[in-house]
Design an enzyme around this catalytic site. Structure first.
Site, PDB file in Angstrom:
ATOM      1  N   GLN A   1       0.825  -1.200   0.000  1.00  0.00           N
ATOM      2  CA  GLN A   1       0.000   0.000   0.000  1.00  0.00           C
ATOM      3  C   GLN A   1       0.867   1.260   0.000  1.00  0.00           C
ATOM      4  O   GLN A   1       0.361   2.348  -0.188  1.00  0.00           O
ATOM      5  CB  GLN A   1      -0.931   0.026   1.216  1.00  0.00           C
ATOM      6  CG  GLN A   1      -2.070  -0.949   1.116  1.00  0.00           C
ATOM      7  CD  GLN A   1      -3.013  -0.844   2.295  1.00  0.00           C
ATOM      8  OE1 GLN A   1      -2.604  -0.675   3.439  1.00  0.00           O
ATOM      9  NE2 GLN A   1      -4.293  -0.947   2.023  1.00  0.00           N
TER      10      GLN A   1
ATOM     11  N   ARG B   1      -6.950 -24.065   9.275  1.00  0.00           N
ATOM     12  CA  ARG B   1      -7.779 -23.042   8.634  1.00  0.00           C
ATOM     13  C   ARG B   1      -8.926 -23.570   7.794  1.00  0.00           C
ATOM     14  O   ARG B   1      -9.780 -22.796   7.375  1.00  0.00           O
ATOM     15  CB  ARG B   1      -6.901 -22.134   7.772  1.00  0.00           C
ATOM     16  CG  ARG B   1      -5.820 -21.424   8.549  1.00  0.00           C
ATOM     17  CD  ARG B   1      -6.371 -20.614   9.700  1.00  0.00           C
ATOM     18  NE  ARG B   1      -5.308 -19.833  10.322  1.00  0.00           N
ATOM     19  CZ  ARG B   1      -5.494 -18.716  10.991  1.00  0.00           C
ATOM     20  NH1 ARG B   1      -6.711 -18.245  11.176  1.00  0.00           N
ATOM     21  NH2 ARG B   1      -4.471 -18.076  11.518  1.00  0.00           N
TER      22      ARG B   1
END
Length: 171
Positions: free
Chosen positions: A28, A121
């Protein structure tokens, strides 16, 4: 694996799997997020009232990011290097972006680490987004390396998502 269309919330959980993994995520600091997409959880998106709250919040965050980036570019106008100036503005402005901001991440991992990841997960106790990605990764691994991942069975979970089971748990 190149994982796209996922939230930064997802990658925050993913990178906690350090042993046997390597990660390279979209920055970012260098990428302009003024045109970013956002990953909306189905439990919000499937409810018109909650969806509107989500949409308004991410739109407000994105507009704040744009205004901050523009203001910071003016503030750092005395920085001669244009690339550094953009990076400085974006790295400060990104603080207002939500965890729902869409990102991409490149992942490498060894088989043992991937089996551990699948077991942690790809079950009902994991967060929904990482659970679905884990199920998709398992499908790829079963196709590409059936001797290492063929013992897993993908099973439907009560909430409509998928989980994985094996009788050969990580040792």
């Amino acid at each position: 694996l190149l994982i796209t269309g996922v939230s930064r919330s997802f990658t925050h959980e993913l990178v906690r799997h350090r042993a046997g993994f390597g990660f390279s995520q979209l920055s970012q600091r260098y990428v302009d997020e003024s045109v970013a997409e956002f990953v909306e959880p189905d439990c919000i998106g499937n409810d018109a009232e909650l969806h509107e709250i989500f949409r308004a919040a991410v739109e407000q965050s994105q507009q704040a990011y744009i205004k901050l980036t523009e203001g910071l570019a003016r503030k750092f106008a005395d920085v001669a290097d244009a690339t550094l100036r953009r990076k400085m503005a974006r790295q400060a402005a990104r603080s207002v972006l939500p965890n729902a901001t869409e990102t991409k991440i490149f992942v490498t991992a060894n088989a043992r680490a991937l089996r551990h990841f699948i077991e942690l997960r790809c079950n009902e106790h994991a967060e929904v987004e990482i659970r679905e990605v884990a199920a998709q990764i398992l499908e790829i691994l079963q196709r590409e390396a059936p001797n290492l991942f063929g013992d897993y069975e993908v099973v439907p979970l009560p909430d409509g998502t998928r989980g994985a089971q094996t009788k050969f748990h990580k040792v």
